[in-house]
Write a protein that holds these residues in place. Structure first.
Motif, PDB file in Angstrom:
ATOM      1  N   SER A 279      10.844  29.035  80.438  1.00  0.00           N
ATOM      2  CA  SER A 279       9.534  29.631  80.211  1.00  0.00           C
ATOM      3  C   SER A 279       9.053  30.428  81.416  1.00  0.00           C
ATOM      4  N   GLY A 280       8.294  31.472  81.124  1.00  0.00           N
ATOM      5  CA  GLY A 280       7.729  32.278  82.197  1.00  0.00           C
ATOM      6  C   GLY A 280       6.412  32.899  81.787  1.00  0.00           C
ATOM      7  N   ILE A 281       5.661  33.347  82.786  1.00  0.00           N
ATOM      8  CA  ILE A 281       4.429  34.090  82.565  1.00  0.00           C
ATOM      9  C   ILE A 281       4.514  35.360  83.394  1.00  0.00           C
ATOM     10  N   THR A 282       4.209  36.474  82.758  1.00  0.00           N
ATOM     11  CA  THR A 282       4.269  37.784  83.407  1.00  0.00           C
ATOM     12  C   THR A 282       2.970  38.529  83.128  1.00  0.00           C
ATOM     13  N   ASP A 283       2.393  39.104  84.179  1.00  0.00           N
ATOM     14  CA  ASP A 283       1.197  39.926  84.043  1.00  0.00           C
ATOM     15  C   ASP A 283       1.575  41.393  84.160  1.00  0.00           C
ATOM     16  N   VAL A 284       0.895  42.223  83.383  1.00  0.00           N
ATOM     17  CA  VAL A 284       1.134  43.663  83.394  1.00  0.00           C
ATOM     18  C   VAL A 284      -0.214  44.366  83.540  1.00  0.00           C
ATOM     19  N   THR A 285      -0.314  45.219  84.544  1.00  0.00           N
ATOM     20  CA  THR A 285      -1.492  46.058  84.723  1.00  0.00           C
ATOM     21  C   THR A 285      -1.118  47.467  84.294  1.00  0.00           C
ATOM     22  N   VAL A 286      -1.945  48.051  83.415  1.00  0.00           N
ATOM     23  CA  VAL A 286      -1.715  49.420  82.953  1.00  0.00           C
ATOM     24  C   VAL A 286      -2.809  50.295  83.549  1.00  0.00           C
ATOM     25  N   THR A 287      -2.391  51.326  84.274  1.00  0.00           N
ATOM     26  CA  THR A 287      -3.326  52.268  84.895  1.00  0.00           C
ATOM     27  C   THR A 287      -3.056  53.676  84.392  1.00  0.00           C
ATOM     28  N   ASN A 288      -4.061  54.547  84.558  1.00  0.00           N
ATOM     29  CA  ASN A 288      -3.842  55.961  84.249  1.00  0.00           C
ATOM     30  C   ASN A 288      -3.494  56.713  85.540  1.00  0.00           C
ATOM     31  N   GLN A 289      -3.341  58.002  85.439  1.00  0.00           N
ATOM     32  CA  GLN A 289      -2.919  58.821  86.571  1.00  0.00           C
ATOM     33  C   GLN A 289      -3.932  58.832  87.716  1.00  0.00           C
ATOM     34  N   ASP A 290      -5.164  58.413  87.455  1.00  0.00           N
ATOM     35  CA  ASP A 290      -6.196  58.354  88.489  1.00  0.00           C
ATOM     36  C   ASP A 290      -6.314  56.961  89.111  1.00  0.00           C
ATOM     37  N   GLY A 291      -5.428  56.053  88.692  1.00  0.00           N
ATOM     38  CA  GLY A 291      -5.467  54.692  89.209  1.00  0.00           C
ATOM     39  C   GLY A 291      -6.481  53.797  88.523  1.00  0.00           C
ATOM     40  N   VAL A 292      -7.104  54.287  87.457  1.00  0.00           N
ATOM     41  CA  VAL A 292      -8.067  53.490  86.697  1.00  0.00           C
ATOM     42  C   VAL A 292      -7.297  52.470  85.850  1.00  0.00           C
ATOM     43  N   ILE A 293      -7.684  51.214  85.942  1.00  0.00           N
ATOM     44  CA  ILE A 293      -7.045  50.185  85.122  1.00  0.00           C
ATOM     45  C   ILE A 293      -7.561  50.325  83.693  1.00  0.00           C
ATOM     46  N   VAL A 294      -6.646  50.606  82.765  1.00  0.00           N
ATOM     47  CA  VAL A 294      -7.031  50.770  81.360  1.00  0.00           C
ATOM     48  C   VAL A 294      -6.758  49.515  80.541  1.00  0.00           C
ATOM     49  N   ALA A 295      -5.866  48.643  81.025  1.00  0.00           N
ATOM     50  CA  ALA A 295      -5.576  47.410  80.292  1.00  0.00           C
ATOM     51  C   ALA A 295      -4.927  46.387  81.220  1.00  0.00           C
ATOM     52  N   GLU A 296      -5.175  45.122  80.893  1.00  0.00           N
ATOM     53  CA  GLU A 296      -4.501  43.993  81.540  1.00  0.00           C
ATOM     54  C   GLU A 296      -3.843  43.164  80.443  1.00  0.00           C
ATOM     55  N   PHE A 297      -2.581  42.838  80.648  1.00  0.00           N
ATOM     56  CA  PHE A 297      -1.747  42.158  79.656  1.00  0.00           C
ATOM     57  C   PHE A 297      -1.170  40.908  80.308  1.00  0.00           C
ATOM     58  N   ARG A 298      -1.121  39.820  79.575  1.00  0.00           N
ATOM     59  CA  ARG A 298      -0.425  38.620  80.042  1.00  0.00           C
ATOM     60  C   ARG A 298       0.526  38.184  78.942  1.00  0.00           C
ATOM     61  N   GLY A 299       1.771  37.963  79.320  1.00  0.00           N
ATOM     62  CA  GLY A 299       2.771  37.542  78.362  1.00  0.00           C
ATOM     63  C   GLY A 299       3.462  36.260  78.776  1.00  0.00           C
ATOM     64  N   ALA A 300       3.739  35.430  77.799  1.00  0.00           N
ATOM     65  CA  ALA A 300       4.534  34.222  78.001  1.00  0.00           C
ATOM     66  C   ALA A 300       5.910  34.491  77.411  1.00  0.00           C
ATOM     67  N   SER A 301       6.929  34.166  78.170  1.00  0.00           N
ATOM     68  CA  SER A 301       8.305  34.451  77.738  1.00  0.00           C
ATOM     69  C   SER A 301       9.081  33.157  77.530  1.00  0.00           C
TER      70      SER A 301
END
Length: 143
Positions: free
Chosen positions: A109-131
């Protein structure tokens, strides 16, 4: 083989069969053990009826970055569950970057976080996944 080399070989093996990520226009920018960075330029066919980036497209980018990070040790791994918070709108022409980083990995099992930003560095989404590792390998390796 170094962990980074293993991660790159794992990504190459996955990418070869990943028609969905290529179809939507994603590119792999960086791969390392427990990490992956992918980008996507938002096209007209990525936008919804409000004229902004479809949340499913942003989710797909985050999910793909999650997958490449989770599989970086050459152990076949899939999503067990995941969630996303949309924090800012995505616009036509934006270039999104999904930066996945493994938070913990223990046994299967694992947990992974993903930060999605646009070209200006603005965070548009935060994702957390369990694998969950399901066994098998992405490429033949003599350890």
């Amino acid at each position: 083989m170094t962990p980074k080399e293993r991660a790159q070989r794992s990504a190459d093996a996955m990418w070869a069969g990943d028609r969905a990520s290529a179809w939507v226009g994603m590119e792999i920018v960086e791969i390392d053990e427990g990490r992956a960075t992918l980008t996507l330029s938002i096209r007209e066919d990525h936008c919804n009826g409000h004229g902004i980036g479809h949340g499913g497209v942003t989710f797909m980018l985050a999910d793909s970055a999650f997958a490449f990070a989770c599989n970086s040790r050459n152990v076949a791994t899939v999503a067990q569950h995941n969630s996303i918070s949309f924090l800012a709108p995505v616009r036509l022409g934006d270039t999104l970057t999904a930066d996945a980083r493994e938070i913990t990995q223990s046994g299967r099992s694992g947990i992974t976080d993903v930060t999605v930003t646009n070209q200006d560095g603005v965070i548009v989404a935060e994702f957390r996944g369990a694998s969950r590792a399901i066994g098998g390998h992405l490429f033949e390796e003599h350890r």
